[in-house]
Design a protein around this motif. Structure first.
Motif, mmCIF file in Angstrom:
data_model
loop_
_atom_site.group_PDB
_atom_site.id
_atom_site.type_symbol
_atom_site.label_atom_id
_atom_site.label_comp_id
_atom_site.label_asym_id
_atom_site.label_seq_id
_atom_site.Cartn_x
_atom_site.Cartn_y
_atom_site.Cartn_z
ATOM 1 N N ASP A 82 55.913 117.745 -34.264
ATOM 2 C CA ASP A 82 55.902 118.466 -35.536
ATOM 3 C C ASP A 82 57.211 119.226 -35.672
ATOM 4 O O ASP A 82 57.353 120.329 -35.184
ATOM 5 N N ASN A 83 58.149 118.569 -36.333
ATOM 6 C CA ASN A 83 59.462 119.203 -36.460
ATOM 7 C C ASN A 83 59.679 119.830 -37.830
ATOM 8 O O ASN A 83 60.789 120.156 -38.208
ATOM 9 N N GLY A 114 61.947 132.095 -28.607
ATOM 10 C CA GLY A 114 62.272 130.884 -27.857
ATOM 11 C C GLY A 114 63.545 130.221 -28.322
ATOM 12 O O GLY A 114 64.496 130.890 -28.750
ATOM 13 N N THR A 115 63.542 128.895 -28.272
ATOM 14 C CA THR A 115 64.692 128.099 -28.691
ATOM 15 C C THR A 115 64.330 127.365 -29.972
ATOM 16 O O THR A 115 63.207 127.476 -30.463
ATOM 17 N N LYS A 116 65.275 126.590 -30.455
ATOM 18 C CA LYS A 116 64.954 125.696 -31.569
ATOM 19 C C LYS A 116 63.937 124.671 -31.072
ATOM 20 O O LYS A 116 63.807 124.467 -29.861
ATOM 21 N N PRO A 117 63.211 124.013 -31.976
ATOM 22 C CA PRO A 117 62.178 123.078 -31.521
ATOM 23 C C PRO A 117 62.717 121.996 -30.577
ATOM 24 O O PRO A 117 61.977 121.495 -29.737
ATOM 25 N N ASP A 118 63.987 121.637 -30.668
ATOM 26 C CA ASP A 118 64.524 120.600 -29.776
ATOM 27 C C ASP A 118 64.998 121.167 -28.437
ATOM 28 O O ASP A 118 65.584 120.464 -27.625
ATOM 29 N N THR A 122 71.371 122.913 -36.552
ATOM 30 C CA THR A 122 72.285 121.793 -36.683
ATOM 31 C C THR A 122 71.702 120.492 -36.141
ATOM 32 O O THR A 122 72.018 119.438 -36.621
ATOM 33 N N ALA A 123 70.853 120.568 -35.110
ATOM 34 C CA ALA A 123 70.389 119.327 -34.488
ATOM 35 C C ALA A 123 69.008 118.936 -34.984
ATOM 36 O O ALA A 123 68.206 119.784 -35.362
ATOM 37 N N ALA A 124 68.712 117.650 -34.987
ATOM 38 C CA ALA A 124 67.384 117.186 -35.398
ATOM 39 C C ALA A 124 66.376 117.500 -34.304
ATOM 40 O O ALA A 124 66.595 117.192 -33.140
ATOM 41 N N PRO A 125 65.278 118.177 -34.656
ATOM 42 C CA PRO A 125 64.286 118.532 -33.648
ATOM 43 C C PRO A 125 63.660 117.278 -33.035
ATOM 44 O O PRO A 125 63.500 116.265 -33.709
ATOM 45 N N LEU A 126 63.285 117.356 -31.766
ATOM 46 C CA LEU A 126 62.732 116.202 -31.080
ATOM 47 C C LEU A 126 61.212 116.253 -30.999
ATOM 48 O O LEU A 126 60.572 115.261 -30.698
#
Ligand code: AMP
Ligand code: MG
Length: 345
Positions: free
Chosen positions: A31-32, A206-210, A24-28
């Motif tokens: 390289d997203n 792990g987690t999402k990229p963000d 749902t969230a834009a990766p920070l």
């Protein structure tokens, strides 16, 4: 103790796609880009998503491994070590197959035989392997049950021996093992983060990229095209067994599904319609999802109380959701069923 707790978060629902995992969230990160790969193997649509500059290499290595595992574990490919074992009664199997069989025997033992990898001839008789479904004669069920029993599988190093009339099938655990391996490969190849869905069974690295948790949806067993709850996870597997996944309607109008109770040879009908296990090991989660489905509501709860090294979401045939306290703050009910927290006290 069961605590009643009903939650409905509609804003989340609109952000989620009808699949088992979504972002749902834009990766920070720099390289997203999500690198994706879809593979059809083990009779299952598998989709993988990886992030980072090594993502493509990791996805290719994972794809290769999936195809290798498929050819090692297949019951129908005559060249596979499992098919050869089934035809000869004894044989050397690969390290991967050995690990799966060892876990199957261990969980078979700890669940009083609810998980039994020797039910393959019975599954064939019901038609679950060929889709040529029918309700077997009672005498056939009785004789196939007499010729089964996980405790008669002998594992010595990589050598497996089974009685002559026996045949094994690792379908209840293979996907969980595969997602464990994919996670290892992602890590070894330097992907930054990754998530896979093997026919709805999800495992995340792990987690999402963000840095936020992955959001994984679990299907509503009464409306399998709809999601029932959302779980927030980090580096976990979320594996479901449900009566809606493969079933047929008999001439008697009743539904018969693919998870067999070794106690009577019929589809397990002990109060549960789906079991989702959340834990660190995909293999363990997959073994338990099938076994606890067979054990049924009361005995699945007892098993969790005795072990507690996993979380679970049970759905009962009278439309209640029961989830364990370890995931209470990461669980969102988006169904119209009542959800109750299972706690130890
Ligand atoms: P799962 O979707 O992980 O619950 O696995 C279900 C598959 O496991 C079925 O399609 C069968 O191939 C196999 N199976 C069914 N009942 C059992 C059982 N009691 N123990 C072990 N494997 C089973
Ligand atoms: Mg399973």
């Amino acid at each position: 103790m069961l605590r009643k707790h009903k939650t409905t978060v509609l804003s989340l629902f609109s952000a989620l796609m009808l699949c088992s995992c979504s972002q749902t969230a834009a990766p920070l990160q720099t390289d997203n880009t999500a690198h994706t790969r879809d593979v059809f193997a083990m009779d299952t649509y598998m989709s993988m998503k990886a992030y980072g500059e090594n993502a493509e290499t990791a996805l290719s290595a994972a794809e290769k491994y999936i195809l290798r595992l498929e050819s090692e574990l297949s019951v129908t490919d005559e060249q596979s070590c499992i098919a050869m074992l089934n035809s000869k009664g004894s044989g050397e199997v690969t390290d991967d197959a050995t690990e799966i069989i060892r876990k199957a025997l261990e969980v078979g033992e700890s669940t009083d035989g609810a998980l039994d990898i020797t039910l393959y001839p019975l599954l064939k008789e019901w038609g679950f392997t060929t889709e040529d479904y029918h309700i077997p004669e009672q005498s056939v069920i009785d004789s196939l049950l007499a010729d089964s029993g996980f405790e008669r599988v002998v594992l010595d190093g990589n050598t497996v021996t089974i009685p002559e009339s026996f045949q094994i099938d690792l379908g209840a655990l293979a996907k969980g093992f595969t997602s464990d391996k994919i996670m290892d490969i992602m890590q070894e190849n330097g992907a930054d983060s990754a998530i896979v869905s093997l026919g709805g069974n999800v495992q995340a690295m792990g987690t999402k990229p963000d840095g936020s948790p992955w959001k994984v949806s679990v299907r509503d067993p009464f409306m399998p095209d709809t999601d029932m709850c959302i779980l927030e996870i980090q580096a976990k597997a979320v594996i479901t067994s449900g009566n809606y996944e493969r079933f047929f309607t008999g001439d008697d109008g009743k539904n018969y599904w693919h998870i067999i109770d070794p106690a009577d040879g019929y589809p397990a009908d002990n109060g549960l319609v789906s079991v989702t296990i959340i834990g660190d090991s995909g293999l363990q989660c997959d073994a338990l999802s099938t076994a606890l489905f067979v054990l049924g509501d009361g005995r699945a709860q007892d098993y969790w109380r005795a072990h507690r090294d996993f979380d679970m979401v049970l759905v009962t045939d009278d439309k209640r959701i029961i989830y364990t306290e370890g995931i209470a703050d990461r669980f969102t009910n988006i169904s119209n069923m009542e959800a109750e927290v299972l706690s130890l006290d």
